[in-house]
Design an enzyme around this catalytic site. Structure first.
Site, mmCIF file in Angstrom:
data_model
loop_
_atom_site.group_PDB
_atom_site.id
_atom_site.type_symbol
_atom_site.label_atom_id
_atom_site.label_comp_id
_atom_site.label_asym_id
_atom_site.label_seq_id
_atom_site.Cartn_x
_atom_site.Cartn_y
_atom_site.Cartn_z
ATOM 1 N N ARG A 34 -54.470 -50.806 1.367
ATOM 2 C CA ARG A 34 -53.869 -49.561 0.922
ATOM 3 C C ARG A 34 -52.366 -49.464 1.179
ATOM 4 O O ARG A 34 -51.605 -49.110 0.290
ATOM 5 C CB ARG A 34 -54.568 -48.369 1.597
ATOM 6 C CG ARG A 34 -55.962 -48.114 1.086
ATOM 7 C CD ARG A 34 -56.653 -47.014 1.865
ATOM 8 N NE ARG A 34 -55.950 -45.760 1.819
ATOM 9 C CZ ARG A 34 -56.331 -44.676 2.485
ATOM 10 N NH1 ARG A 34 -57.411 -44.716 3.250
ATOM 11 N NH2 ARG A 34 -55.659 -43.554 2.400
ATOM 12 N N HIS A 80 -60.179 -49.874 -8.780
ATOM 13 C CA HIS A 80 -59.703 -49.146 -7.594
ATOM 14 C C HIS A 80 -60.563 -47.912 -7.341
ATOM 15 O O HIS A 80 -60.358 -46.861 -7.963
ATOM 16 C CB HIS A 80 -58.238 -48.737 -7.824
ATOM 17 C CG HIS A 80 -57.504 -48.363 -6.568
ATOM 18 N ND1 HIS A 80 -57.222 -49.271 -5.565
ATOM 19 C CD2 HIS A 80 -56.988 -47.184 -6.154
ATOM 20 C CE1 HIS A 80 -56.552 -48.664 -4.596
ATOM 21 N NE2 HIS A 80 -56.400 -47.404 -4.927
ATOM 22 N N TYR A 124 -51.250 -35.385 -20.704
ATOM 23 C CA TYR A 124 -50.095 -35.142 -21.570
ATOM 24 C C TYR A 124 -49.131 -36.323 -21.628
ATOM 25 O O TYR A 124 -48.382 -36.456 -22.596
ATOM 26 C CB TYR A 124 -49.310 -33.917 -21.080
ATOM 27 C CG TYR A 124 -50.112 -32.641 -21.081
ATOM 28 C CD1 TYR A 124 -50.669 -32.131 -22.262
ATOM 29 C CD2 TYR A 124 -50.312 -31.921 -19.906
ATOM 30 C CE1 TYR A 124 -51.405 -30.955 -22.265
ATOM 31 C CE2 TYR A 124 -51.041 -30.749 -19.900
ATOM 32 C CZ TYR A 124 -51.591 -30.263 -21.075
ATOM 33 O OH TYR A 124 -52.314 -29.116 -21.072
#
Length: 740
Positions: A34, A80, A124
Site C-alpha cells: 500500500r 485492487h 463525470y
C-alpha cells in the site's frame, strides 16, 4: 458419514503472541502492498494496477477517453480489492499537473485545482494514459517483467513495470506505513537522465558529482529552493533531510512611489486558498503588522498581490515577516525509504536509487533480448522450412495430394520439424509465387543479421550498457525538453538573515516573562517582580522569571534538542494566567522546556545531551520563528537534551550521575550551528547530571550561588575533554544547580 474434526477445537495462545502475529501481518501488508513505492518503477501497487488496467482498456495517448468510473471499476474488480473512493483519488492525483511533475494520466473534466478544490465525481470525468505512462509500460508484452495472479486468481498482473522512464525520482512519492514512511520530492527528468548516464560511464561517481548535473528537486509549482549545498549533498548521501521552499515574488512599482509585491509561485503542496485564509487570520490577530492587504488576482496562473502598510517598508523585510509566519516558506522532507527488488524496505541514497533503476533496466533489456531471440529463432526455423519447400514444390504438392499422412511424409522427405511442417501445411496457395520466395529470402537475411546482433548483446555487457544509454538519451530528448521538461524550481543559497525587529512598530519597555511549571506563559511590565506575588492555577507554580525588553526575541530550548523563538511583544499581558506555551510552539506532551532566555547576538550557549555530548552554539543561530522550531542539538534514540547554559568564560565544569567531575578549557569544545556535539565526559554507566561554563579568574558559583569555588578548589578535577573525570568532592554533591 464424515466428521469435522476441527469443530470445537480450541488452541491456547497468549494474547500478546496472537496480537503480535496479526499486527505484524498487517504491518507487512501496509508496507509492501500500500504505502511504499518500488525503487524500480517508483509506483505503489494501486498506481501500477491502475496504469496496467488502463493499458488493457486500450487507453493509449492516441486513443479516445473513457469514463473514470469504467477505469476504477476495472481496477477494483480485477486487480485492487479496495474502495472505489481511494482508487479514484489516486487516479485524480496522477492527472494533476500541480501535484505530479510528469502526469501519468491525462484527464478530461474537473480534476481539482491548486486552490484545494475537489475533483468532480468519477461518473463525470474521463481519462487516458500519457506518453510518460506509455514509457513506463514499454515492452511489458515482451516478457520483460514477471507477472503474478491477481487477488482472485482469475487474472494476472505485473509485479513491476519495465519503467523506461525514471518515475521514482521524476515524480517523487509520499506514504505512511506502519513504523516507517517515505517522502521523495520530484526532480527534473532531463537532469535525472544526465546523472544516470554519468553513473553508467563512471560507476564510482560520488553523490556530490551526481548533484553537479542533478542539483536538487524540481517541484511542479515552481518556487525557490533555498538550501546550503552541503546540506543537500548530505541529504542525498544519507537519504534523509529536507528542503526549504520559498514563494517566488517580485516588486511592482505604482504611482507616487507606491509599490506592491506579486507572488507568482507558491511552495509545493500548499493550497492557495488555505494560504490566503491563514494570512488573513494572522492579519486579524495583528501578527503581520507590516502587511496592509492581500488580494488574489489569479486566473490560470497564480498571482497574489501583497500591499504594505506604508511605502517606507522594505520589500525584503515585509517578505521576511511572511516567510517566518506563513506557508509562503515551507519545508519538504526527504526520506528515500523504498522497496528494493527483493521487496525489502530501506532508506537509500541518491546513488543507490539511480543504480537500482539502471540495474532494473539492465534486467529488462536481457529479458526482452532473450524473448526477441526466441521469436527470431522460431521465425527462422519456419523460413528454412519454406525455402526447402520452394526448391521442391511439385513433390510437396504430390505428397499432400496422394499421401494419407501428409505430415509424416513431408517430415521424412524433407527432414522438416513439426513447426516447419505445420507452417507449410497452413501456407496459402497464392504464397507459392516466385516473388514470395524472394521476399522470404530477404526476411531470412534480415532476421539472421538481427540474430547476430541479439547474440552479441547477450554476450557483451558493455554493449548492453551502451544500448541502455541510448534508451535513456531518447527519454531525455522526449521528456526533458520543451515546456514539460524545462526546470521550474530555482535553487539558491540561503538569504542573509534580516533583522525585522527594527521594522516592527513595537514600543520598547521592560518586561518580565513568567513561565509556570505546567507550561503557562505571560508577560508582566517591569523588572524586579516579586515571585511570591504571582498567582497560578490550582496545582501550578512558578518555574522561572526572565527579564527582557518588549523588543527582544526569546528562545525556548526543549528536551528534544529543538529551539523555538518567541517575540516578547506577542506574549499575553495582564494579571491573568497567560496561555499554554504549547499553543505557540509545536511541542509534544512528552517533551519539556529546559530554559527560556532573551536572544543576544553576541552571546553563546553550551548545549549538552544526557549522553554527555555537547557543543557551543551562538544564540543567534538558535533563532527559528517557525512554530516547529529548529533542531539544534541532534539526539540518538533514548537521549534527551539536558543542558543549555551561557558560555561566558574559559572553562567548563561537568559532573555525571556517577559522581565523577571533570574541568577542562572551553576552547576544546567546537562552535557549531547544529549537530550531535562532541563528548564532554565519558560514562561507563550513568549520564550527564550538570554542566556549567565559568571564567578562571572569577571562579565558579556552583552548586551554591552564594559560594564561589576557585581554581585551587578544582585543580584535582582538571583534565581533557572526553575524560572520565575524578570523584567529585562532597560539596559538589550537596544540591543541584538552580536554573539559570
Amino acid at each position: 458419514m464424515s466428521v469435522d474434526v476441527t469443530r470445537g477445537h480450541v488452541e491456547d495462545t497468549k494474547l500478546v503472541d496472537a496480537l503480535s502475529e496479526r499486527y505484524l501481518a498487517y504491518a507487512m501488508s501496509t508496507i509492501m502492498s500500500r504505502s511504499l513505492p518500488d525503487v524500480r518503477d517508483g509506483l505503489k501497487p494501486v498506481h501500477r494496477r491502475m496504469i496496467f488496467a488502463m493499458q488493457q482498456l486500450r487507453l493509449d495517448p492516441t486513443a479516445g477517453f473513457k469514463k473514470c468510473a469504467r477505469v476504477v471499476g476495472d481496477v477494483i474488480g480485477k486487480y485492487h480489492p479496495h474502495g472505489d473512493a481511494s482508487v479514484y483519488e489516486a487516479l485524480v492525483r496522477l492527472a494533476q499537473d500541480f501535484a505530479v511533475r510528469y502526469p501519468l494520466v491525462e484527464g478530461q473534466g474537473n480534476f481539482g485545482s491548486v486552490d484545494g478544490d475537489n475533483a468532480a465525481a468519477m461518473r463525470y470525468t474521463e481519462a487516458r494514459l500519457t506518453e510518460v505512462a506509455k514509457a513506463l509500460l514499454e515492452g511489458i508484452n515482451e516478457d520483460s517483467v514477471d507477472f503474478r495472479p491477481t487477488y482472485d486468481g482469475e487474472e494476472h498482473e505485473p509485479v513491476v513495470l519495465p519503467a523506461a522512464f525514471p518515475n521514482l525520482l521524476a515524480n517523487g512519492a509520499a506514504g505512511i506505513a506502519v513504523g516507517m514512511a517515505t517522502s521523495i520530492p520530484p526532480h527534473n527528468v532531463g537532469e535525472i537522465c544526465d546523472a544516470a548516464m554519468l553513473l553508467i560511464r563512471r560507476p564510482a561517481t560520488t553523490t556530490a558529482e551526481l548533484l553537479d548535473v542533478m542539483p536538487g528537486p524540481d517541484f511542479p509549482t515552481g518556487c525557490t529552493i533555498v538550501e546550503e549545498r552541503d546540506a543537500i549533498v548530505r541529504a542525498y548521501e544519507t537519504g534523509r533531510g529536507s528542503f526549504r521552499m520559498r514563494a517566488r515574488w517580485s516588486v511592482e512599482q505604482g504611482r507616487f512611489g507606491t509599490w506592491q509585491i506579486v507572488v507568482t509561485e507558491i511552495p509545493y503542496q500548499v493550497q492557495k486558498s488555505r494560504l490566503i485564509e491563514q494570512v488573513a487570520d494572522l492579519m486579524e490577530q495583528k501578527k503581520l503588522p507590516l502587511l496592509g492587504d492581500i488580494r488574489d488576482e489569479s486566473s490560470v496562473d497564480i498571482r497574489l498581490v501583497l500591499e504594505p502598510k506604508s511605502r517606507g517598508i522594505e520589500p525584503e523585510v515585509l517578505m521576511e515577516t511572511l516567510f517566518r509566519a506563513t506557508p509562503l516558506e515551507s519545508r519538504f522532507g526527504l526520506n528515500m525509504n523504498v522497496l528494493g527488488a527483493d521487496q525489502v524496505p530501506g532508506v537509500r541514497s541518491l546513488k543507490d536509487v539511480l543504480q537500482a533503476w539502471l540495474d532494473h533496466r539492465h534486467d529488462v533489456l536481457l529479458r526482452r533480448t532473450r524473448h526477441r531471440l526466441e521469436a527470431v529463432d522460431r521465425r527462422l526455423e519456419i523460413l528454412d522450412g519454406f525455402l526447402a519447400v520452394y526448391l521442391n514444390l511439385d513433390e510437396v504438392i504430390r505428397i499432400i495430394r496422394e499421401e494419407d499422412d501428409a505430415r509424416a511424409a513431408l517430415m521424412a522427405a524433407f527432414d522438416l520439424s513439426e513447426l516447419q511442417v505445420e507452417a507449410v501445411l497452413n501456407m496459402r496457395l497464392r504464397s507459392l509465387r516466385k516473388l514470395e520466395e524472394t521476399e522470404i529470402r530477404k526476411e531470412h537475411a534480415a532476421l539472421t543479421e538481427e540474430r547476430t546482433g541479439l547474440l552479441a548483446l547477450l554476450d557483451r555487457e558493455g554493449l548492453r550498457w551502451k544500448h541502455i544509454t541510448s534508451e535513456i538519451r531518447a527519454i531525455q530528448k522526449k521528456f526533458g525538453s520543451g515546456a514539460l521538461g524545462a526546470r521550474r524550481s530555482t535553487l539558491a543559497a540561503p538569504p542573509a538573515a534580516i533583522d525585522i525587529a527594527a521594522a516592527l512598530p513595537v514600543d520598547r519597555e521592560a518586561l518580565s516573562v513568567i513561565l509556570s511549571q505546567k507550561g503557562w506563559i505571560k508577560a508582566v511590565r517591569g523588572h524586579g517582580i516579586d515571585p511570591e506575588s504571582q498567582k497560578f492555577k490550582e496545582g501550578d507554580s512558578l518555574r522561572l522569571i526572565v527579564e527582557c525588553q518588549s523588543t527582544d526575541r526569546l528562545c525556548c530550548f526543549a528536551t528534544d534538542g529543538r529551539a523555538f523563538t518567541l517575540r516578547a511583544a506577542d506574549l499575553p499581558r495582564g494579571r491573568g494566567d497567560g496561555q499554554p506555551l504549547r499553543l505557540t510552539i509545536e511541542l509534544s506532551n512528552e517533551e519539556d522546556i529546559i530554559t527560556l532566555f532573551p536572544v543576544n547576538s553576541d552571546h553563546r550557549r553550551l548545549l549538552a545531551s544526557s549522553a554527555g555530548r555537547g557543543m557551543i552554539v551562538r544564540e543567534e543561530d538558535m533563532v527559528a520563528e517557525k512554530r516547529t522550531g529548529k533542531q539544534v542539538l541532534n539526539l540518538k534514540d533514548g537521549e534527551s537534551a539536558q543542558i543549555c547554559v551561557p558560555a561566558q568564560g574559559d572553562h567548563v565544569l561537568v559532573i555525571g550521575s556517577n559522581k565523577r567531575m571533570l574541568v577542562f578549557p572551553l576552547e576544546q569544545l567546537p562552535e557549531m550551528t547544529r549537530g550531535l556535539g562532541v563528548a564532554l565526559q565519558k560514562y561507563k554507566e550513568g549520564h550527564l547530571r550538570d554542566a556549567v561554563v565559568f571564567a578562571q579568574a572569577q571562579g565558579v558559583a556552583w552548586p551554591d550561588p552564594q559560594r564561589v569555588r576557585t581554581m585551587a578548589d578544582l585543580k584535582d578535577m582538571m583534565g581533557k575533554r572526553g575524560d572520565v573525570g575524578r570523584p567529585a568532592p562532597a560539596w559538589a554533591l550537596r544540591r543541584p544547580r538552580k536554573a539559570d
